[in-house]
Write a protein that holds these residues in place. Structure first.
Motif, mmCIF file in Angstrom:
data_model
loop_
_atom_site.group_PDB
_atom_site.id
_atom_site.type_symbol
_atom_site.label_atom_id
_atom_site.label_comp_id
_atom_site.label_asym_id
_atom_site.label_seq_id
_atom_site.Cartn_x
_atom_site.Cartn_y
_atom_site.Cartn_z
ATOM 1 N N GLU A 89 0.589 -1.127 -0.236
ATOM 2 C CA GLU A 89 -0.024 0.237 -0.035
ATOM 3 C C GLU A 89 0.899 0.935 -0.219
ATOM 4 O OE1 GLU A 89 -3.534 2.122 -0.106
ATOM 5 O OE2 GLU A 89 -3.090 -0.460 -0.192
ATOM 6 N N TYR A 90 2.025 1.253 0.982
ATOM 7 C CA TYR A 90 2.957 2.030 1.339
ATOM 8 C C TYR A 90 3.768 2.698 -0.013
ATOM 9 C CZ TYR A 90 7.065 4.799 2.685
ATOM 10 O OH TYR A 90 7.668 6.398 2.891
ATOM 11 N N SER A 91 3.737 1.940 -0.967
ATOM 12 C CA SER A 91 5.275 2.183 -2.362
ATOM 13 C C SER A 91 4.414 1.903 -3.360
ATOM 14 C CB SER A 91 5.855 1.295 -1.744
ATOM 15 O OG SER A 91 5.353 -0.250 -1.906
ATOM 16 N N GLY A 92 3.558 1.160 -3.252
ATOM 17 C CA GLY A 92 2.957 1.382 -4.758
ATOM 18 C C GLY A 92 3.310 0.018 -6.049
ATOM 19 N N ILE A 93 4.362 -0.913 -5.010
ATOM 20 C CA ILE A 93 4.759 -1.907 -6.127
ATOM 21 C C ILE A 93 4.059 -3.477 -6.777
ATOM 22 C CG2 ILE A 93 7.204 -2.280 -4.070
ATOM 23 C CD1 ILE A 93 5.775 -4.420 -3.141
ATOM 24 N N ASP A 94 3.752 -3.558 -7.366
ATOM 25 C CA ASP A 94 3.777 -4.754 -8.667
ATOM 26 C C ASP A 94 3.350 -5.680 -8.239
ATOM 27 O OD1 ASP A 94 2.784 -2.073 -9.790
ATOM 28 O OD2 ASP A 94 4.800 -1.813 -10.223
ATOM 29 N N GLY A 95 5.141 -6.303 -7.630
ATOM 30 C CA GLY A 95 4.705 -7.831 -7.488
ATOM 31 C C GLY A 95 5.701 -7.842 -6.242
ATOM 32 N N ILE A 96 5.545 -9.378 -5.981
ATOM 33 C CA ILE A 96 7.053 -9.975 -4.523
ATOM 34 C C ILE A 96 7.132 -10.944 -4.969
ATOM 35 C CG2 ILE A 96 7.414 -10.174 -1.915
ATOM 36 C CD1 ILE A 96 4.936 -8.461 -1.183
ATOM 37 N N ARG A 97 9.039 -10.584 -4.733
ATOM 38 C CA ARG A 97 9.313 -12.509 -5.038
ATOM 39 C C ARG A 97 9.561 -13.013 -3.560
ATOM 40 N NH1 ARG A 97 15.153 -14.141 -3.806
ATOM 41 N NH2 ARG A 97 15.463 -15.538 -4.782
ATOM 42 N N MET A 98 9.105 -13.681 -3.234
ATOM 43 C CA MET A 98 9.405 -14.415 -1.414
ATOM 44 C C MET A 98 10.931 -15.222 -1.914
ATOM 45 S SD MET A 98 9.041 -14.183 1.315
ATOM 46 C CE MET A 98 7.662 -13.558 2.058
ATOM 47 N N ASP A 99 11.671 -14.742 -1.596
ATOM 48 C CA ASP A 99 13.291 -15.679 -0.709
ATOM 49 C C ASP A 99 12.862 -16.763 -0.735
ATOM 50 O OD1 ASP A 99 15.639 -15.550 -1.104
ATOM 51 O OD2 ASP A 99 15.973 -15.694 1.044
ATOM 52 N N THR A 100 13.172 -17.894 -0.418
ATOM 53 C CA THR A 100 13.984 -19.260 0.180
ATOM 54 C C THR A 100 12.263 -19.598 0.652
ATOM 55 O OG1 THR A 100 13.615 -17.161 2.625
ATOM 56 C CG2 THR A 100 16.120 -18.283 1.512
ATOM 57 N N TYR A 101 11.084 -19.456 -0.162
ATOM 58 C CA TYR A 101 9.926 -19.982 0.038
ATOM 59 C C TYR A 101 9.538 -21.129 0.290
ATOM 60 C CZ TYR A 101 4.960 -19.744 -0.864
ATOM 61 O OH TYR A 101 3.421 -19.579 -0.425
ATOM 62 N N LEU A 102 10.992 -22.051 0.480
ATOM 63 C CA LEU A 102 9.978 -24.014 1.355
ATOM 64 C C LEU A 102 10.665 -23.821 2.488
ATOM 65 C CD1 LEU A 102 11.584 -25.651 -2.139
ATOM 66 C CD2 LEU A 102 9.493 -24.177 -1.993
ATOM 67 N N TYR A 103 11.416 -22.584 3.050
ATOM 68 C CA TYR A 103 12.163 -23.030 4.623
ATOM 69 C C TYR A 103 11.842 -22.981 5.635
ATOM 70 C CZ TYR A 103 16.492 -24.078 1.458
ATOM 71 O OH TYR A 103 17.612 -23.860 0.430
ATOM 72 N N PRO A 104 10.720 -21.891 5.458
ATOM 73 C CA PRO A 104 9.148 -21.085 6.550
ATOM 74 C C PRO A 104 8.427 -22.761 6.278
ATOM 75 C CG PRO A 104 9.439 -19.600 4.987
ATOM 76 C CD PRO A 104 10.307 -20.773 4.386
ATOM 77 N N TYR A 105 7.345 -22.627 7.733
ATOM 78 C CA TYR A 105 6.426 -23.432 7.637
ATOM 79 C C TYR A 105 5.322 -23.482 6.636
ATOM 80 C CZ TYR A 105 8.259 -24.289 12.067
ATOM 81 O OH TYR A 105 9.409 -24.360 13.432
ATOM 82 N N GLN A 106 5.325 -24.545 6.213
ATOM 83 C CA GLN A 106 3.686 -24.799 4.854
ATOM 84 C C GLN A 106 2.933 -23.951 4.843
ATOM 85 O OE1 GLN A 106 3.696 -28.477 3.893
ATOM 86 N NE2 GLN A 106 5.691 -28.700 2.263
ATOM 87 N N ASP A 107 2.472 -24.400 6.011
ATOM 88 C CA ASP A 107 0.581 -23.081 6.803
ATOM 89 C C ASP A 107 1.133 -22.039 6.023
ATOM 90 O OD1 ASP A 107 -0.318 -25.249 6.301
ATOM 91 O OD2 ASP A 107 0.054 -26.203 8.827
ATOM 92 N N TYR A 108 2.217 -21.531 6.645
ATOM 93 C CA TYR A 108 2.105 -20.126 7.110
ATOM 94 C C TYR A 108 2.403 -19.341 5.634
ATOM 95 C CZ TYR A 108 4.120 -15.785 6.965
ATOM 96 O OH TYR A 108 4.674 -14.513 6.941
ATOM 97 N N MET A 109 3.356 -19.864 5.339
ATOM 98 C CA MET A 109 3.846 -19.654 3.959
ATOM 99 C C MET A 109 1.996 -19.392 2.897
ATOM 100 S SD MET A 109 6.928 -17.564 3.951
ATOM 101 C CE MET A 109 6.499 -17.813 2.632
ATOM 102 N N ALA A 110 1.302 -20.080 2.812
ATOM 103 C CA ALA A 110 0.444 -20.440 2.235
ATOM 104 C C ALA A 110 -0.980 -19.205 3.111
ATOM 105 C CB ALA A 110 -0.923 -21.849 2.457
ATOM 106 N N ARG A 111 -0.766 -19.493 4.320
ATOM 107 C CA ARG A 111 -1.954 -18.342 5.004
ATOM 108 C C ARG A 111 -1.133 -16.637 4.094
ATOM 109 N NH1 ARG A 111 -1.440 -15.685 10.409
ATOM 110 N NH2 ARG A 111 -2.728 -13.926 10.102
ATOM 111 N N TRP A 112 0.025 -17.076 4.220
ATOM 112 C CA TRP A 112 0.793 -15.658 3.723
ATOM 113 C C TRP A 112 0.259 -14.958 2.457
ATOM 114 C CZ3 TRP A 112 4.287 -14.467 0.036
ATOM 115 C CH2 TRP A 112 4.456 -13.953 -0.028
ATOM 116 N N ALA A 113 0.592 -15.750 1.374
ATOM 117 C CA ALA A 113 0.222 -15.916 0.113
ATOM 118 C C ALA A 113 -1.126 -15.785 -0.224
ATOM 119 C CB ALA A 113 0.290 -17.104 -0.807
#
Length: 619
Positions: free
Chosen positions: A322-346
Motif C-alpha cells: 500500500e505504501y509504495s505501490g509495488i506491483d509484485g513480490i519475489r519471496m526469498d527461500t519460499y520452501l524454508y518457512p512453515y508451509q501453512d504460514y506461507m500459504a496463509r501469507w500468499a
C-alpha cells in the motif's frame, strides 16, 4: 528544484514514515496505517520499557479493540484493532495505562493513494530485469558510508558494499526500458545494518523491516522510485524474506517471545534441501533441519508458528504494498518457512490485492518438486493447499545449462529442454512460472555456456519465446562473464561499468561498450522489444517436436498469430522439413526472421544456420 528533489519533497509530505506525534519513548510498528484498507484488521506492535505491563484502550468510533497480548519480554505489547470501512483518514488516540501512569499514542490513518499504475501484478506479458542495487550504479556518493551504520563502503572488496543505490537505478531507467524490459526486480532494499564481516550488501539479512537501508536511500526515495518506474511504463517487484532476519536486527537484543526465532543451539544451520518440504517420506529430523535450521549463522531463523510474528509479517507485507505501490513480490527461500504460514501469507496478500502477483523462490531439483508449490497444483493428495501464483522455474535453467554442456544424445543436449517442458502438466499454469537463465545466486550464464556468444544468443531467444515469464539478470545483455570463481561475488555480482563517477567507460552508452558488448546488447534489445508485439509469445499455446539431429523446433500460436522457433545446436546449417511440421505450417507461405528481417520460403524445405535460434513470424 530538480525533478527528483521535487518528487522526494512531495512524497515526504504525503508518505512520511513517522506519522503524527507519538509517545517519544515508544516504538510503534507499523508507523502508520491506512483508512479503508482491504482488511479491517490492524496489529500494532508497541515497544518500550515495561510496556507489556500497561493496558491499552481506544475510544474512537469505528475502531474496536479486539485483543491485546504482552510478550515474554516485558517491553512488548501487541494490540489488535478492527477498523471499520467507515473510518475516515485522520488520527486516533491509543492510551496505555499502568496504575497512575498513562501513555498516549496519536496514531495516523492515511488516505489510500488513488493511482491506476499501482499494484499491477506481473505476467507472461512482462520481461523482468533483475538487478542488485549495490552493484548497478552509484547515484548518490554521499550515502555510500553512513555514520552510525556498521559497514562502510568498500568498493575494492569483492563482497563489500560498493555504493550502488536507488538513485543510481533511477538514473538509468531509460537504459532498462530501451532494452525492452517491462519490470524491474531489485534484490532486497531493507535495512541490513550487519557487521562488515558478514557483508550484507545483498540485502537478505534485514535488521529493520520497515526501513529502506540508508545506503540505498530512504523510504521516501523508494516510493519516488516506484512512481518514476510506473511513469516510464516499468513495473516494480520487491524482494522479501520471511524465513530469516539478520543477527543485528533490533529484535535480537530483546526478543518479543522466546519462540520468536528457532534455537540455533538445537537445530544449527539448515540442510538447504528444499525437496524435503514436499517429500512424503521425509524424516522429522530432516524436516526440522530444513525449516528450523538457520540459513547461515548470521541469519536467525524465524518461527512463524508464533501468532504475533505471523501477523506482523503479513501486515508488514500489506503495508509495503500500500505504501509504495509495488506491483509484485519475489519471496526469498519460499520452501524454508512453515508451509501453512506461507500459504496463509500468499492467500491474504492476493485476497487484499487481487491484481497483485507473487513469485516464490523454489530452488529444487525436479519439476515435480517445483510444481508442488504452485496454487491449484494438480494431483496432490497430502492435504497441503498452496496459494502461490508463481514459482521460480529452476528446471528451465537446469535444462538450458545441460543442453549446451552435455553433448547430443537420447537423453542429453536439446532433449533436456524437451523433457523439462514435456512435464508441464504437473503445473497448474506453467505460463505463470518465472523462467530465467541465471540470477544473483548462480554463475553467469555466458560463462556457463562456454563464453560463446552464439550460445548466449540461442539461449536468450529460447528464454524469450518459450512459455512463462522471462527474467533477465543485469549484465546478460553485455555478456558478463563469471570471472575466476563461479561463486565469487565480484563476478556474478559485478558492477556495471559507468555506474560510478570516475569509471573509465560506461556500458550505458553505445560509445562506452566494446564491439562484442554492443553486438549482444543490440541482439537483446531487438528481440526483447519484438516480444512486446507478439501475442503468440506472450499468451499463446506451445507445440513442440521431439528434437532430432540436435535440432529443436517449437511453435507459439494463437488463432491470429503463429511463431516458429528453430534451435540448431549443430555447427553447420541444417534443412528443416516442411512435411514434418506441416500441421503448423499448412496455410503459411513464408516466415520472417525477427532479427535479420530475412524471409524464408515455407512452401518447401528450407535451411537455417548453425549455432542459431531462428525466430520466424509466419505469414
Amino acid at each position: 528544484m530538480g525533478k527528483l528533489k521535487l518528487l522526494l519533497f512531495l512524497f515526504a509530505l504525503s508518505f512520511g514514515t513517522n506519522g503524527l506525534a507519538q509517545q517519544s519513548d515508544l516504538k510503534v510498528e507499523p508507523p502508520f496505517w491506512y483508512a479503508k484498507m482491504p482488511t479491517e484488521n490492524l496489529q500494532l506492535m508497541i515497544y518500550g520499557e515495561n510496556i507489556g505491563q500497561y493496558k491499552a484502550n481506544v475510544q474512537h468510533k469505528g475502531i474496536t479493540m479486539v485483543k491485546q497480548v504482552s510478550g515474554d519480554s516485558p517491553n512488548y505489547k501487541f494490540v489488535y484493532l478492527e477498523i471499520s470501512p467507515d473510518v475516515l483518514a485522520g488520527t486516533f488516540s491509543l492510551t496505555l495505562t499502568n496504575g497512575a501512569d498513562t501513555k498516549t499514542i496519536s496514531y495516523e490513518l492515511k488516505p489510500r493513494v488513488k493511482e491506476l499504475k499501482r499494484n499491477q501484478g506481473f505476467s507472461s506479458e512482462d520481461v523482468i530485469y533483475l538487478l542488485m542495487p549495490d552493484r548497478f550504479a552509484n547515484g548518490n556518493p554521499n550515502n555510500d558510508t553512513v555514520e552510525g551504520m556498521l559497514e562502510p563502503a568498500r568498493r575494492d572488496h569483492p563482497s563489500g558494499r560498493h555504493g550502488g543505490d536507488l538513485k543510481g537505478v533511477l538514473d538509468h531507467l531509460d537504459y532498462i526500458k530501451n532494452l525492452g524490459m517491462t519490470a524491474v526486480w531489485l534484490t532486497p532494499v531493507f535495512e541490513n545494518d550487519q557487521t562488515p564481516e558478514y557483508k550484507a550488501y545483498h540485502g537478505y539479512a534485514a535488521t529493520d523491516m520497515y526501513k529502506i537501508d540508508r545506503r540505498f536511500g530512504s523510504n521516501e526515495e523508494f516510493v519516488a522510485f516506484v512512481k518514476a518506474c510506473h511513469d516510464k511504463g516499468l513495473k516494480v517487484i520487491m524482494d522479501m524474506i520471511h524465513n530469516h532476519i539478520g543477527d543485528q536486527h533490533w529484535w535480537m537484543k530483546d526478543l518479543p517471545f522466546k519462540d520468536w526465532v528457532h534455537d540455533h543451539e538445537v537445530y544449527g544451520n539448515t540442510n538447504y534441501r528444499g525437496t524435503i518440504a514436499s517429500d512424503p517420506y521425509a524424516s522429522k529430523y530432516d524436516n526440522n533441519k530444513l525449516v528450523k535450521g538457520w540459513f547461515v549463522t548470521e541469519m536467525p531463523d524465524l518461527d512463524q508458528r508464533n501468532q504475533q510474528l505471523a501477523d506482523y509479517l503479513i501486515q508488514n507485507t500489506l503495508w509495503w504494498i500500500e505504501y509504495s505501490g509495488i506491483d509484485g513480490i519475489r519471496m526469498d527461500t519460499y520452501l524454508y518457512p512453515y508451509q501453512d504460514y506461507m500459504a496463509r501469507w500468499a492467500k491474504e496478500v492476493i485476497a487484499a490485492y487481487p491484481h497483485f502477483n507473487i513469485v516464490g523462490e523454489s530452488w529444487v531439483e525436479t519439476v515435480a518438486h517445483e510444481s508442488y508449490w504452485q496454487q491449484d497444483k494438480p494431483g496432490e493428495n497430502d492435504g497441503y493447499e498452496s496459494y502461490l501464483p508463481s514459482v521460480t522455474d529452476f528446471q528451465i535453467h537446469f535444462a538450458v545449462r545441460d543442453a549446451f554442456n552435455q553433448g547430443f544424445g537420447w537423453e542429453t543436449g536439446l532433449m533436456k529442454i524437451y523433457y523439462a517442458l514435456s512435464q508441464d502438466r504437473l503445473y497448474s499454469d506453467p505460463m505463470k512460472n518465472v523462467i530465467f537463465l541465471d540470477n544473483h545466486d548462480i554463475s553467469r550464464i555466458y560463462s556457463t555456456l562456454g563464453e560463446n556468444p552464439k550460445h548466449l544468443k540461442m539461449a536468450y531467444a529460447f528464454l524469450l519465446t518459450t512459455r512463462g515469464i522471462p527474467q533477465v539478470y543485469y549484465g546478460t545483455e553485455l555478456a558478463f562473464k563469471a570471472g575466476p570463481s563461479d561463486w565469487g561475488d565480484g563476478a556474478k555480482r559485478a558492477e556495471m561499468p559507468g555506474g560510478w563517477a570516475g569509471d573509465s567507460r560506461s556500458v550505458f552508452t553505445k560509445e562506452g561498450r566494446t564491439a562484442e558488448e554492443n553486438d549482444m546488447h543490440q541482439y537483446v534489445t531487438k528481440l526483447t522489444n519484438w516480444r512486446k508485439t507478439s501475442d503468440a509469445v506472450k499468451h499463446g499455446k506451445l507445440l513442440h517436436f521431439v528434437p532430432e539431429n540436435n535440432v529443436y523446433v517449437y511453435f507459439r500460436y494463437t488463432d491470429r498469430e503463429r511463431v516458429m522457433v528453430i534451435m540448431n545446436m549443430n555447427d553447420s546449417e541444417v534443412t528443416i522439413s516442411r512435411e514434418k511440421h506441416l500441421e503448423m505450417l499448412r496455410g503459411f507461405t513464408f516466415g520472417m526472421d525477427v532479427i535479420s528481417g530475412k524471409n524464408f520460403d515455407l512452401a518447401k524445405d528450407f535451411k537455417v544456420a548453425g549455432k542459431t535460434t531462428t525466430v520466424l513470424t509466419l505469414k
